[in-house]
Scaffold this active site. Structure first.
Site, PDB file in Angstrom:
ATOM      1  N   ARG A 126     -22.625  24.799  12.412  1.00 58.32           N
ATOM      2  CA  ARG A 126     -22.484  25.065  10.794  1.00 58.32           C
ATOM      3  C   ARG A 126     -23.282  26.389  10.448  1.00 58.32           C
ATOM      4  O   ARG A 126     -24.781  26.154  11.099  1.00 58.32           O
ATOM      5  CB  ARG A 126     -23.162  24.369   9.863  1.00 58.32           C
ATOM      6  CG  ARG A 126     -23.097  24.519   8.412  1.00 58.32           C
ATOM      7  CD  ARG A 126     -22.167  24.923   7.981  1.00 58.32           C
ATOM      8  NE  ARG A 126     -22.059  25.402   6.570  1.00 58.32           N
ATOM      9  CZ  ARG A 126     -22.513  24.390   5.513  1.00 58.32           C
ATOM     10  NH1 ARG A 126     -22.685  23.413   5.297  1.00 58.32           N
ATOM     11  NH2 ARG A 126     -22.094  24.964   4.367  1.00 58.32           N
ATOM     12  N   ASP A 153     -22.343  16.908   2.006  1.00 62.24           N
ATOM     13  CA  ASP A 153     -23.261  16.929   1.093  1.00 62.24           C
ATOM     14  C   ASP A 153     -23.903  16.011   0.375  1.00 62.24           C
ATOM     15  O   ASP A 153     -23.044  14.777   0.474  1.00 62.24           O
ATOM     16  CB  ASP A 153     -22.271  16.947  -0.006  1.00 62.24           C
ATOM     17  CG  ASP A 153     -22.476  18.775   0.065  1.00 62.24           C
ATOM     18  OD1 ASP A 153     -22.770  19.807   0.285  1.00 62.24           O
ATOM     19  OD2 ASP A 153     -21.180  19.176   0.100  1.00 62.24           O
ATOM     20  N   ASP A 196     -19.588  20.519   6.808  1.00 58.02           N
ATOM     21  CA  ASP A 196     -20.005  20.483   5.264  1.00 58.02           C
ATOM     22  C   ASP A 196     -20.441  19.042   4.818  1.00 58.02           C
ATOM     23  O   ASP A 196     -19.500  17.756   4.828  1.00 58.02           O
ATOM     24  CB  ASP A 196     -19.275  21.124   4.821  1.00 58.02           C
ATOM     25  CG  ASP A 196     -20.018  21.264   3.166  1.00 58.02           C
ATOM     26  OD1 ASP A 196     -21.468  21.245   2.783  1.00 58.02           O
ATOM     27  OD2 ASP A 196     -19.706  21.416   1.965  1.00 58.02           O
ATOM     28  N   ARG A 244     -16.737  26.956   7.215  1.00 55.77           N
ATOM     29  CA  ARG A 244     -17.189  25.806   7.734  1.00 55.77           C
ATOM     30  C   ARG A 244     -16.971  25.245   8.289  1.00 55.77           C
ATOM     31  O   ARG A 244     -15.736  24.568   8.332  1.00 55.77           O
ATOM     32  CB  ARG A 244     -18.092  25.234   6.902  1.00 55.77           C
ATOM     33  CG  ARG A 244     -17.690  24.719   5.612  1.00 55.77           C
ATOM     34  CD  ARG A 244     -18.116  23.956   4.155  1.00 55.77           C
ATOM     35  NE  ARG A 244     -18.396  25.464   3.889  1.00 55.77           N
ATOM     36  CZ  ARG A 244     -18.866  25.551   2.487  1.00 55.77           C
ATOM     37  NH1 ARG A 244     -18.954  24.410   1.617  1.00 55.77           N
ATOM     38  NH2 ARG A 244     -19.025  26.759   2.229  1.00 55.77           N
TER      39      ARG A 244
END
Length: 165
Positions: free
Chosen positions: A85, A99, A97, A94
């Site tokens: 990343r 989150d 990712d 990307r």
């Protein structure tokens, strides 16, 4: 595990073999310290949302963990780094990712972490996979997650068929 919380993690990629990256990320989440996997959504293909590049592959995973929120965030960022990343600019394409969407029923607002994730109710690629695995989930201070589904109905997203085992 003592003092376990359920954490929901959004997963996305749109560089390289994004489908394989998301699947491998789900496997890596299952190996997090002081954590265990609960379930994960199907894979979804979605149009970039306020981002550049091609379509994304997305999913959401639920884990139980005794890691503190910032420890969990550091573990997620380490996985992202292992997948190459890079962050050349905000919302850049990307390789992976991850989150932290929700951490139990907590509301967290620090310079490093905001939970519930600010985009949770605005992005179909997060909300729909989340609703697949937790249809009755309530978002702290906001209410039932399903109440936000109509607001993201105009965003392009499709659930992908399962890969053969």
């Amino acid at each position: 595990m003592e003092d376990c919380v359920i954490a929901y993690i959004g997963i996305g990629a749109n560089l390289g073999d994004a489908r394989a990256s998301v699947a491998l990320a789900i496997e890596r989440l299952a190996q997090l310290p002081a954590s265990r996997p609960l379930r994960h959504s199907s894979l979804y293909r979605s149009a970039p949302f306020e981002a550049d590049g091609g379509d994304y592959i997305n999913a959401v995973a639920a884990i139980t963990t005794t890691l503190a929120p910032l420890q969990l965030l550091a573990e997620l960022q380490a996985i992202e780094q292992a997948f190459g990343r890079e962050r050349p600019y905000f919302h850049a394409p990307r390789t992976l990712d991850l989150d932290l969407l929700l951490y139990g029923g907590q509301r967290i607002a620090t310079p490093l972490l905001t939970v519930p994730h600010p985009g949770l109710t605005l992005r179909a690629f997060v909300l729909l996979p989340l609703l697949e695995i937790a249809p009755d989930l309530a978002i702290p201070a906001l209410g039932p997650a399903r109440g936000f589904a109509a607001k993201v109905g105009d965003q392009r997203i499709e659930r992908l068929p399962s890969a053969p085992e």
